[in-house]
Design a protein around this motif. Structure first.
Motif, PDB file in Angstrom:
ATOM      1  N   THR A 452      16.209   5.845 -80.496  1.00 28.13           N
ATOM      2  CA  THR A 452      15.436   6.099 -79.586  1.00 28.13           C
ATOM      3  C   THR A 452      15.176   4.883 -78.258  1.00 28.13           C
ATOM      4  O   THR A 452      16.139   4.081 -78.801  1.00 28.13           O
ATOM      5  CB  THR A 452      13.846   6.248 -79.890  1.00 28.13           C
ATOM      6  N   PRO A 453      15.049   5.314 -76.868  1.00 27.21           N
ATOM      7  CA  PRO A 453      14.632   3.874 -76.137  1.00 27.21           C
ATOM      8  C   PRO A 453      14.149   2.894 -76.768  1.00 27.21           C
ATOM      9  O   PRO A 453      14.457   1.828 -76.550  1.00 27.21           O
ATOM     10  CB  PRO A 453      14.120   4.961 -74.665  1.00 27.21           C
ATOM     11  N   ARG A 454      12.801   3.524 -77.405  1.00 26.73           N
ATOM     12  CA  ARG A 454      12.042   2.463 -78.266  1.00 26.73           C
ATOM     13  C   ARG A 454      12.400   1.505 -79.637  1.00 26.73           C
ATOM     14  O   ARG A 454      11.780   0.233 -79.963  1.00 26.73           O
ATOM     15  CB  ARG A 454      10.383   2.981 -77.554  1.00 26.73           C
ATOM     16  N   LEU A 455      13.518   2.358 -80.304  1.00 29.12           N
ATOM     17  CA  LEU A 455      14.182   2.254 -81.755  1.00 29.12           C
ATOM     18  C   LEU A 455      15.377   1.959 -81.615  1.00 29.12           C
ATOM     19  O   LEU A 455      15.776   2.247 -81.260  1.00 29.12           O
ATOM     20  CB  LEU A 455      13.128   2.885 -82.720  1.00 29.12           C
ATOM     21  N   GLU A 456      15.624   0.590 -82.497  1.00 31.17           N
ATOM     22  CA  GLU A 456      16.430   0.891 -82.507  1.00 31.17           C
ATOM     23  C   GLU A 456      17.301  -0.151 -84.104  1.00 31.17           C
ATOM     24  O   GLU A 456      16.092  -0.378 -84.792  1.00 31.17           O
ATOM     25  CB  GLU A 456      17.895  -0.176 -81.915  1.00 31.17           C
ATOM     26  N   PHE A 457      18.382   0.384 -84.611  1.00 32.18           N
ATOM     27  CA  PHE A 457      18.294   0.009 -85.734  1.00 32.18           C
ATOM     28  C   PHE A 457      19.637  -1.193 -85.774  1.00 32.18           C
ATOM     29  O   PHE A 457      21.359  -0.788 -85.042  1.00 32.18           O
ATOM     30  CB  PHE A 457      19.274   0.733 -87.184  1.00 32.18           C
ATOM     31  N   ASN A 458      20.548  -2.734 -86.380  1.00 33.83           N
ATOM     32  CA  ASN A 458      20.937  -2.919 -86.426  1.00 33.83           C
ATOM     33  C   ASN A 458      21.754  -3.050 -87.832  1.00 33.83           C
ATOM     34  O   ASN A 458      20.605  -3.936 -88.554  1.00 33.83           O
ATOM     35  CB  ASN A 458      21.088  -4.489 -85.833  1.00 33.83           C
ATOM     36  N   TRP A 459      23.320  -3.446 -88.227  1.00 30.31           N
ATOM     37  CA  TRP A 459      23.206  -3.912 -89.317  1.00 30.31           C
ATOM     38  C   TRP A 459      24.532  -5.475 -89.129  1.00 30.31           C
ATOM     39  O   TRP A 459      25.556  -4.489 -87.576  1.00 30.31           O
ATOM     40  CB  TRP A 459      24.481  -2.953 -89.678  1.00 30.31           C
ATOM     41  N   ALA A 460      24.907  -6.244 -89.347  1.00 26.68           N
ATOM     42  CA  ALA A 460      26.039  -7.330 -88.501  1.00 26.68           C
ATOM     43  C   ALA A 460      26.561  -8.308 -90.349  1.00 26.68           C
ATOM     44  O   ALA A 460      25.277  -8.093 -91.075  1.00 26.68           O
ATOM     45  CB  ALA A 460      24.998  -7.990 -87.939  1.00 26.68           C
ATOM     46  N   PHE A 461      27.664  -8.333 -90.490  1.00 20.74           N
ATOM     47  CA  PHE A 461      28.364  -9.286 -91.264  1.00 20.74           C
ATOM     48  C   PHE A 461      28.596 -10.189 -90.274  1.00 20.74           C
ATOM     49  O   PHE A 461      29.525 -10.592 -89.858  1.00 20.74           O
ATOM     50  CB  PHE A 461      28.912  -8.355 -92.102  1.00 20.74           C
ATOM     51  N   GLY A 462      28.927 -11.804 -91.126  1.00 22.16           N
ATOM     52  CA  GLY A 462      29.751 -12.396 -91.114  1.00 22.16           C
ATOM     53  C   GLY A 462      30.237 -13.118 -91.787  1.00 22.16           C
ATOM     54  O   GLY A 462      29.383 -13.627 -92.667  1.00 22.16           O
ATOM     55  N   VAL A 463      31.057 -14.238 -90.923  1.00 18.17           N
ATOM     56  CA  VAL A 463      31.700 -15.248 -92.240  1.00 18.17           C
ATOM     57  C   VAL A 463      32.947 -16.120 -91.739  1.00 18.17           C
ATOM     58  O   VAL A 463      32.721 -15.894 -90.674  1.00 18.17           O
ATOM     59  CB  VAL A 463      32.646 -14.187 -93.437  1.00 18.17           C
ATOM     60  N   ASP A 464      32.445 -17.667 -92.074  1.00 19.48           N
ATOM     61  CA  ASP A 464      32.968 -18.867 -92.283  1.00 19.48           C
ATOM     62  C   ASP A 464      33.841 -19.391 -92.512  1.00 19.48           C
ATOM     63  O   ASP A 464      33.273 -19.471 -93.779  1.00 19.48           O
ATOM     64  CB  ASP A 464      32.163 -19.618 -91.322  1.00 19.48           C
ATOM     65  N   ASP A 465      35.014 -19.314 -93.751  1.00 19.53           N
ATOM     66  CA  ASP A 465      36.267 -20.118 -93.964  1.00 19.53           C
ATOM     67  C   ASP A 465      36.283 -21.162 -93.451  1.00 19.53           C
ATOM     68  O   ASP A 465      37.483 -21.158 -92.851  1.00 19.53           O
ATOM     69  CB  ASP A 465      36.530 -19.221 -94.200  1.00 19.53           C
ATOM     70  N   PRO A 466      36.400 -22.408 -93.845  1.00 20.02           N
ATOM     71  CA  PRO A 466      37.167 -23.939 -93.795  1.00 20.02           C
ATOM     72  C   PRO A 466      38.000 -23.370 -94.871  1.00 20.02           C
ATOM     73  O   PRO A 466      37.951 -23.170 -96.294  1.00 20.02           O
ATOM     74  CB  PRO A 466      35.869 -25.296 -94.333  1.00 20.02           C
TER      75      PRO A 466
END
Length: 534
Positions: A452-466
């Motif tokens: 809705t304009p007032r409710l949001e859902f977020n899914w995120a994934f991150g990776v850092d590889d030397p």
């Protein structure tokens, strides 16, 4: 002659003044209505933008800033109209007195006359009603203007200043060990107490901001802002000092904005990495920092130019120089130059981005580059660099995909390589040791669903590889952190609910998975959040 008859001169006088008052009333109602409607529309735009924006989203932040400037101009217009309203009320009072005098005079003539119908009271009664209606309308408009008017912050200069901020409470529970208790970036092998579960709370991610709107200079609008938080560490030897975080400078910049070109100087966010995952659990460090999200608040000078095309498309070109930081820790109150600064030249960066409105929502793609010359002493020279890409794509009416990717070398100052720029074979202060710049690659991606304009859902994934070849180049590598990190992965999901534009509630779950040489660490955090924006 009928004594109840008003002369044409008196009637004409009343009619003319009444007509003048009606014109003033119409003009005032139309002007105030336009200003109030404009303010309402601008505020709605800001609220809707804030609901969909990420904290580090500089592209959307510029749009919000333009709307804020329009709101300030409209508020100034309303203040002028408030002064006009006072003048109109004074004129209305004067007319009421004059009309009352005429009615009393007409009533005296009616009482003195011996014949004929009493017509004056019949004519004066509707006029009195009209005057009462006008006065009621004026009072209503004045009340509306007062509700829109706010006392401004007094400044030493004549230019207006805007104060804003965020009071943010984080309640969190960690399972596993982390590098930083309240907003962790990677999982750690041990802590002071030997336990792997803990609960805490903090408000040190709260933020304060000041913005000043200056004069025009050479056709450019001038503006400056400063942003602070309380993530600058803790008072030395203070009992429970964890609850009295020190004020920290985040950004402080000054701008000259022409129609399509801007000059920005000061300490600002990393413009080659304009996006960040949406999270209120990690504001002191942008979410997924050291997990593929390049970031830095660093002094810089940059120039931006926007090319506008048809169909709402534009291309933004940015280029600048930055303080050449390499991610080395700092101690005490005296500053020593870092390896990049010892090279006696700044870092260089550039970005080109394309954006377009797609069904009223922004879609953008960008690519950027970065170069940093570094001198680590003993003729240990390195060329740090990074190439990056960013994207933001509305894939459905309520679904958006965003993210970034980078490939770089010796970019610990930007959070790349998990903050590691180089590794040494032994003591970094021993010229007999050897060194090697760390190559790395990483990135993150987020899926946003606006229920809705007032409710949001977020899914995120991150990776850092030397790169493994660099990590294992030496038998026992040494860095400028307690441990050499081989990989870092983070995953998070959250919801953000805004019952009002200035109030938010959120909950977030985050999982961290960090590799050291011969060791794997994991940790989890659950974060409950409440914030009030002002």
């Amino acid at each position: 002659m009928n004594p109840n008859f008003q002369s044409p001169r008196d009637s004409g006088h009343i009619s003319d003044r009444e007509g003048t008052l009606k014109q003033q009333k119409g003009f005032f109602i139309r002007s105030a209505g336009f200003s109030i409607a404009s303010l309402t529309f601008a505020m709605a735009c800001i609220s809707a933008s804030a609901q969909q924006s990420a904290p580090g989203d500089s592209t959307l932040a510029e749009s919000v800033q333009e709307l804020r400037e329009q709101v300030q101009e409209l508020r100034s217009a309303v203040a002028d109209m408030k002064s006009e309203a006072a003048q109109y009320r004074a004129e209305s009072a004067e007319l009421r007195k004059e009309l009352q005098t005429l009615r009393v005079s007409a009533g005296s003539q009616n009482q003195a006359g011996a014949a004929g119908p009493l017509t004056a009271p019949a004519e004066s009664a509707p006029l009195s009603q009209r005057m009462a209606a006008i006065e009621e309308t004026t009072q209503l408009l004045d009340s509306e203007i007062r509700s829109q008017y706010q006392t401004k912050i007094e400044s030493a200069s004549k230019y207006r200043v805007r104060f804003s901020g965020l009071a943010l409470l984080n309640l969190f529970h960690n399972r596993g060990l982390v590098d930083n208790f309240d907003f962790p970036t990677y999982a750690a092998p041990s802590n002071s107490y030997g336990h792997n579960s803990a609960f805490g709370a903090t408000l040190r991610q709260s933020e304060l901001g000041l913005e000043v709107f200056g004069p025009e200079l050479a056709g450019a609008k001038t503006r400056a802002e400063i942003q602070l938080d309380f993530g600058g560490g803790f008072p030395a030897a203070a009992l429970d000092g964890i609850n009295t975080g020190l004020v920290r400078l985040r950004t402080a910049n000054m701008r000259l904005d022409w129609q399509n070109t801007s000059l920005i100087v000061g300490q600002d966010s990393l413009f080659i990495s304009p996006l960040s995952p949406t999270s209120f659990a990690s504001l002191a460090i942008p979410s997924l920092g050291y997990s593929g999200n390049l970031w830095a608040w660093t002094p810089q000078l940059r120039v931006e130019h926007k090319f506008d095309f048809s169909d709402g498309q534009n291309v933004m070109v940015q280029a600048g120089i930055l303080d050449n930081v390499t991610g080395e820790p700092s101690y005490g109150t005296h500053r020593s130059p870092q390896a990049g600064e010892i090279s006696a030249q700044p870092a260089y960066a550039a970005r080109i981005g394309w954006s377009k409105d797609l069904n009223g929502r922004p879609m953008s793609f960008g690519t950027s580059g970065y170069y940093s010359r570094q001198n680590w002493g003993f003729d240990w020279n390195a060329d740090g660099w990074a190439a990056a890409a960013d994207w933001r794509v509305p894939i459905a009416s309520r679904v958006e995909l965003s993210g970034e990717f980078y490939r770089g070398r010796a970019v610990g100052g930007l959070g790349g390589g998990i903050g590691q720029s180089v590794l040494f074979s032994g003591n970094p202060l021993d010229p007999a040791s050897d060194f090697r710049a760390v190559n790395s690659a990483g990135g993150w991606s987020q899926l946003k669903f606006s229920a809705t304009p007032r409710l949001e859902f977020n899914w995120a994934f991150g990776v850092d590889d030397p790169f493994s070849a660099d990590i294992h180049w030496f038998a026992s590598p040494v860095g400028y952190y307690p441990a050499v990190l081989a990989a870092n992965r983070s995953a998070m999901m959250n919801f953000i609910y805004r019952p009002r534009s200035d109030l938010l509630f959120s909950a977030e779950y985050r999982h961290l998975r960090t590799s050291e040489i011969g060791l794997l660490n994991t940790a989890d955090q659950i974060n409950l959040i409440m914030g009030v924006l002002f």
